[in-house]
Design a protein around this motif. Structure first.
Motif, PDB file in Angstrom:
ATOM      1  N   THR A 250     -16.678 -14.107 -68.086  1.00  0.00           N
ATOM      2  CA  THR A 250     -17.596 -13.367 -68.941  1.00  0.00           C
ATOM      3  C   THR A 250     -18.741 -12.848 -68.080  1.00  0.00           C
ATOM      4  N   VAL A 251     -19.077 -11.584 -68.278  1.00  0.00           N
ATOM      5  CA  VAL A 251     -20.094 -10.906 -67.483  1.00  0.00           C
ATOM      6  C   VAL A 251     -21.183 -10.376 -68.418  1.00  0.00           C
ATOM      7  N   THR A 252     -22.431 -10.600 -68.057  1.00  0.00           N
ATOM      8  CA  THR A 252     -23.567 -10.067 -68.810  1.00  0.00           C
ATOM      9  C   THR A 252     -24.605  -9.544 -67.823  1.00  0.00           C
ATOM     10  N   ASP A 253     -25.022  -8.281 -68.008  1.00  0.00           N
ATOM     11  CA  ASP A 253     -26.051  -7.676 -67.151  1.00  0.00           C
ATOM     12  C   ASP A 253     -25.713  -7.810 -65.670  1.00  0.00           C
ATOM     13  N   GLY A 254     -24.449  -7.602 -65.350  1.00  0.00           N
ATOM     14  CA  GLY A 254     -24.040  -7.585 -63.951  1.00  0.00           C
ATOM     15  C   GLY A 254     -23.871  -8.948 -63.305  1.00  0.00           C
ATOM     16  N   LEU A 255     -23.975 -10.022 -64.070  1.00  0.00           N
ATOM     17  CA  LEU A 255     -23.824 -11.371 -63.528  1.00  0.00           C
ATOM     18  C   LEU A 255     -22.762 -12.140 -64.320  1.00  0.00           C
ATOM     19  N   ILE A 256     -22.091 -13.044 -63.644  1.00  0.00           N
ATOM     20  CA  ILE A 256     -21.089 -13.884 -64.298  1.00  0.00           C
ATOM     21  C   ILE A 256     -21.794 -15.007 -65.045  1.00  0.00           C
ATOM     22  N   THR A 257     -21.562 -15.066 -66.346  1.00  0.00           N
ATOM     23  CA  THR A 257     -22.182 -16.114 -67.171  1.00  0.00           C
ATOM     24  C   THR A 257     -21.202 -17.219 -67.538  1.00  0.00           C
ATOM     25  N   GLY A 258     -19.906 -16.946 -67.413  1.00  0.00           N
ATOM     26  CA  GLY A 258     -18.914 -17.961 -67.752  1.00  0.00           C
ATOM     27  C   GLY A 258     -17.646 -17.795 -66.938  1.00  0.00           C
ATOM     28  N   LEU A 259     -17.103 -18.915 -66.483  1.00  0.00           N
ATOM     29  CA  LEU A 259     -15.811 -18.951 -65.803  1.00  0.00           C
ATOM     30  C   LEU A 259     -14.947 -19.981 -66.521  1.00  0.00           C
ATOM     31  N   TYR A 260     -13.767 -19.567 -66.959  1.00  0.00           N
ATOM     32  CA  TYR A 260     -12.838 -20.449 -67.667  1.00  0.00           C
ATOM     33  C   TYR A 260     -11.563 -20.492 -66.828  1.00  0.00           C
ATOM     34  N   ILE A 261     -11.305 -21.629 -66.197  1.00  0.00           N
ATOM     35  CA  ILE A 261     -10.198 -21.725 -65.243  1.00  0.00           C
ATOM     36  C   ILE A 261      -9.106 -22.625 -65.813  1.00  0.00           C
ATOM     37  N   LEU A 262      -7.898 -22.095 -65.902  1.00  0.00           N
ATOM     38  CA  LEU A 262      -6.740 -22.878 -66.320  1.00  0.00           C
ATOM     39  C   LEU A 262      -5.889 -23.155 -65.089  1.00  0.00           C
ATOM     40  N   SER A 263      -5.692 -24.443 -64.791  1.00  0.00           N
ATOM     41  CA  SER A 263      -4.828 -24.817 -63.661  1.00  0.00           C
ATOM     42  C   SER A 263      -3.824 -25.885 -64.069  1.00  0.00           C
ATOM     43  N   ASP A 264      -3.564 -25.984 -65.365  1.00  0.00           N
ATOM     44  CA  ASP A 264      -2.586 -26.927 -65.894  1.00  0.00           C
ATOM     45  C   ASP A 264      -1.186 -26.444 -65.520  1.00  0.00           C
ATOM     46  N   PRO A 265      -0.474 -27.150 -64.611  1.00  0.00           N
ATOM     47  CA  PRO A 265       0.837 -26.668 -64.146  1.00  0.00           C
ATOM     48  C   PRO A 265       1.839 -26.454 -65.280  1.00  0.00           C
ATOM     49  N   GLU A 266       1.805 -27.329 -66.269  1.00  0.00           N
ATOM     50  CA  GLU A 266       2.784 -27.221 -67.363  1.00  0.00           C
ATOM     51  C   GLU A 266       2.596 -25.938 -68.148  1.00  0.00           C
ATOM     52  N   ARG A 267       1.340 -25.602 -68.485  1.00  0.00           N
ATOM     53  CA  ARG A 267       1.106 -24.384 -69.260  1.00  0.00           C
ATOM     54  C   ARG A 267       1.226 -23.135 -68.391  1.00  0.00           C
ATOM     55  N   LEU A 268       0.833 -23.226 -67.127  1.00  0.00           N
ATOM     56  CA  LEU A 268       0.969 -22.079 -66.230  1.00  0.00           C
ATOM     57  C   LEU A 268       2.431 -21.703 -66.024  1.00  0.00           C
ATOM     58  N   ALA A 269       3.312 -22.712 -66.046  1.00  0.00           N
ATOM     59  CA  ALA A 269       4.736 -22.451 -65.823  1.00  0.00           C
ATOM     60  C   ALA A 269       5.316 -21.530 -66.885  1.00  0.00           C
ATOM     61  N   GLY A 270       4.691 -21.477 -68.052  1.00  0.00           N
ATOM     62  CA  GLY A 270       5.188 -20.618 -69.124  1.00  0.00           C
ATOM     63  C   GLY A 270       4.690 -19.193 -69.066  1.00  0.00           C
ATOM     64  N   LEU A 271       3.836 -18.859 -68.083  1.00  0.00           N
ATOM     65  CA  LEU A 271       3.286 -17.512 -67.989  1.00  0.00           C
ATOM     66  C   LEU A 271       4.168 -16.624 -67.133  1.00  0.00           C
ATOM     67  N   ASP A 272       4.348 -15.385 -67.569  1.00  0.00           N
ATOM     68  CA  ASP A 272       5.141 -14.397 -66.828  1.00  0.00           C
ATOM     69  C   ASP A 272       4.188 -13.510 -66.030  1.00  0.00           C
ATOM     70  N   VAL A 273       4.293 -13.592 -64.696  1.00  0.00           N
ATOM     71  CA  VAL A 273       3.430 -12.776 -63.837  1.00  0.00           C
ATOM     72  C   VAL A 273       4.216 -11.695 -63.103  1.00  0.00           C
ATOM     73  N   SER A 274       5.478 -11.507 -63.490  1.00  0.00           N
ATOM     74  CA  SER A 274       6.350 -10.572 -62.761  1.00  0.00           C
ATOM     75  C   SER A 274       5.892  -9.133 -62.861  1.00  0.00           C
ATOM     76  N   GLY A 275       5.247  -8.780 -63.977  1.00  0.00           N
ATOM     77  CA  GLY A 275       4.835  -7.396 -64.172  1.00  0.00           C
ATOM     78  C   GLY A 275       3.437  -7.085 -63.677  1.00  0.00           C
ATOM     79  N   LEU A 276       2.771  -8.053 -63.042  1.00  0.00           N
ATOM     80  CA  LEU A 276       1.413  -7.843 -62.571  1.00  0.00           C
ATOM     81  C   LEU A 276       1.422  -7.377 -61.132  1.00  0.00           C
ATOM     82  N   GLU A 277       0.623  -6.382 -60.853  1.00  0.00           N
ATOM     83  CA  GLU A 277       0.583  -5.818 -59.505  1.00  0.00           C
ATOM     84  C   GLU A 277      -0.172  -6.747 -58.569  1.00  0.00           C
ATOM     85  N   ALA A 278       0.242  -6.760 -57.310  1.00  0.00           N
ATOM     86  CA  ALA A 278      -0.471  -7.554 -56.310  1.00  0.00           C
ATOM     87  C   ALA A 278      -1.782  -6.887 -55.948  1.00  0.00           C
TER      88      ALA A 278
END
Length: 324
Positions: A296-324
């Motif tokens: 989340t960004v407000t007035d040019g600064l980051i006010t919130g970072l939400y990081i998901l690193s749960d391997p089980e839930r990440l395994a269900g995400l499809d990243v094949s269509g995302l550009e490098a």
């Protein structure tokens, strides 16, 4: 011996049974087609209620099973019926989730980050993409997670999907007036707790890319400079890790920058993408996501970072269509 009349009668009965089976099959097919017309909205309702893509799919499938077992011909407004049924299924899931939790919303559970929806960042018209009907902010979902199940249902169905209070009241087993109060209370809590955010995706992207550049360069002071002094970081490494160092809530620019500095080795793996309704990042290694960050960004600064690193839930995400 049976006569030809008996055999003819049997053929007539079998023929009638075949006709009934064909008629039932056509009716089932038509019902399935009508259900599919509403699947997108039902999944949107369930995702906002549960914050989990897998559970949302399960709730929608259960709604189909209940429709299949019902007298569908007697349903006047199928979309409204399915929406309230899906809401009732989600309410039951939330109540069981609350019953299993020993303490409501402990500090460890504050680190919960809902399942993200990832899309490639649009090149041509990011403003139009921000209006995507499936978009709902991770920050908002975190706030919804703190509501009581009935409050969440009333808010989601009424404020997000315009379901009348009379219909919601039947689901939560309260009067329409009491249901209206549930939504009002939830609305106030959402308004007070949801952080203000920069709506322009282009400006969001510039801030996120500055954060990544500082991480890749190992420039601690540059990291601090793009963080709001009261920035909040929520890191969710999964249910098994909750309550230990891997899953936590961290506040303050220099503290958050210190944590980011320790994990700067992931910065070269990060791709800038749309995470739900905002610009964020996904770190990909060997074609698999290892972390997703919603910003989340407000007035040019980051006010919130939400990081998901749960391997089980990440395994269900499809990243094949995302550009490098």
């Amino acid at each position: 011996m049976r006569g030809q009349g008996d055999m003819g009668g049997e053929r007539d009965v079998r023929g009638e049974q075949d006709v009934r089976r064909q008629r039932d099959a056509r009716g089932q097919q038509r019902l399935a087609e009508r259900f599919e017309e509403h699947r997108g909205q039902l999944k949107a309702v369930a995702y906002r209620m549960l914050g989990s893509l897998a559970e949302a799919e399960d709730a929608v499938q259960e709604a189909w099973l209940r429709l299949d077992r019902s007298e569908a011909d007697g349903i006047d407004n199928l979309g409204a019926w399915l929406t309230t049924v899906t809401g009732r299924i989600c309410l039951d899931l939330l109540r069981s989730r609350t019953a299993r939790r020993e303490e409501p919303m402990t500090e460890g559970f504050d680190s919960f980050v809902p399942d993200p929806v990832l899309r490639a960042l649009p090149r041509a018209d990011p403003e139009a993409e921000a209006l995507h009907t499936d978009s709902v902010g991770i920050a908002l979902l975190v706030v919804l997670e703190r509501l009581e199940p009935a409050e969440r249902l009333a808010f989601v169905l009424h404020d997000m999907f315009a379901v009348p209070f009379d219909d919601i009241a039947a689901v939560v087993e309260r009067s329409p007036a009491a249901t209206r109060q549930l939504a009002s209370r939830a609305r106030r809590r959402v308004r007070d707790a949801t952080p203000a955010a920069e709506p322009d995706l282009g400006r969001q992207r510039r801030v996120v890319e500055a954060f990544l550049a500082a991480s890749r360069a190992g420039d601690f002071e540059a990291l601090v400079s793009v963080l709001h002094p009261d920035v909040v970081l929520r890191a969710d490494a999964g249910a098994l890790a909750r309550g230990v160092a891997a899953s936590k809530v961290v506040r303050g620019a220099r503290t958050v920058a210190t944590g980011a500095f320790h994990f700067r080795h992931l910065a070269p793996l990060a791709r800038v993408v749309l995470v739900n309704d905002a610009v964020g990042t996904v770190a990909v290694s060997d074609g698999r996501p290892v972390s997703v960050t919603y910003v989340t960004v407000t007035d040019g600064l980051i006010t919130g970072l939400y990081i998901l690193s749960d391997p089980e839930r990440l395994a269900g995400l499809d990243v094949s269509g995302l550009e490098a």
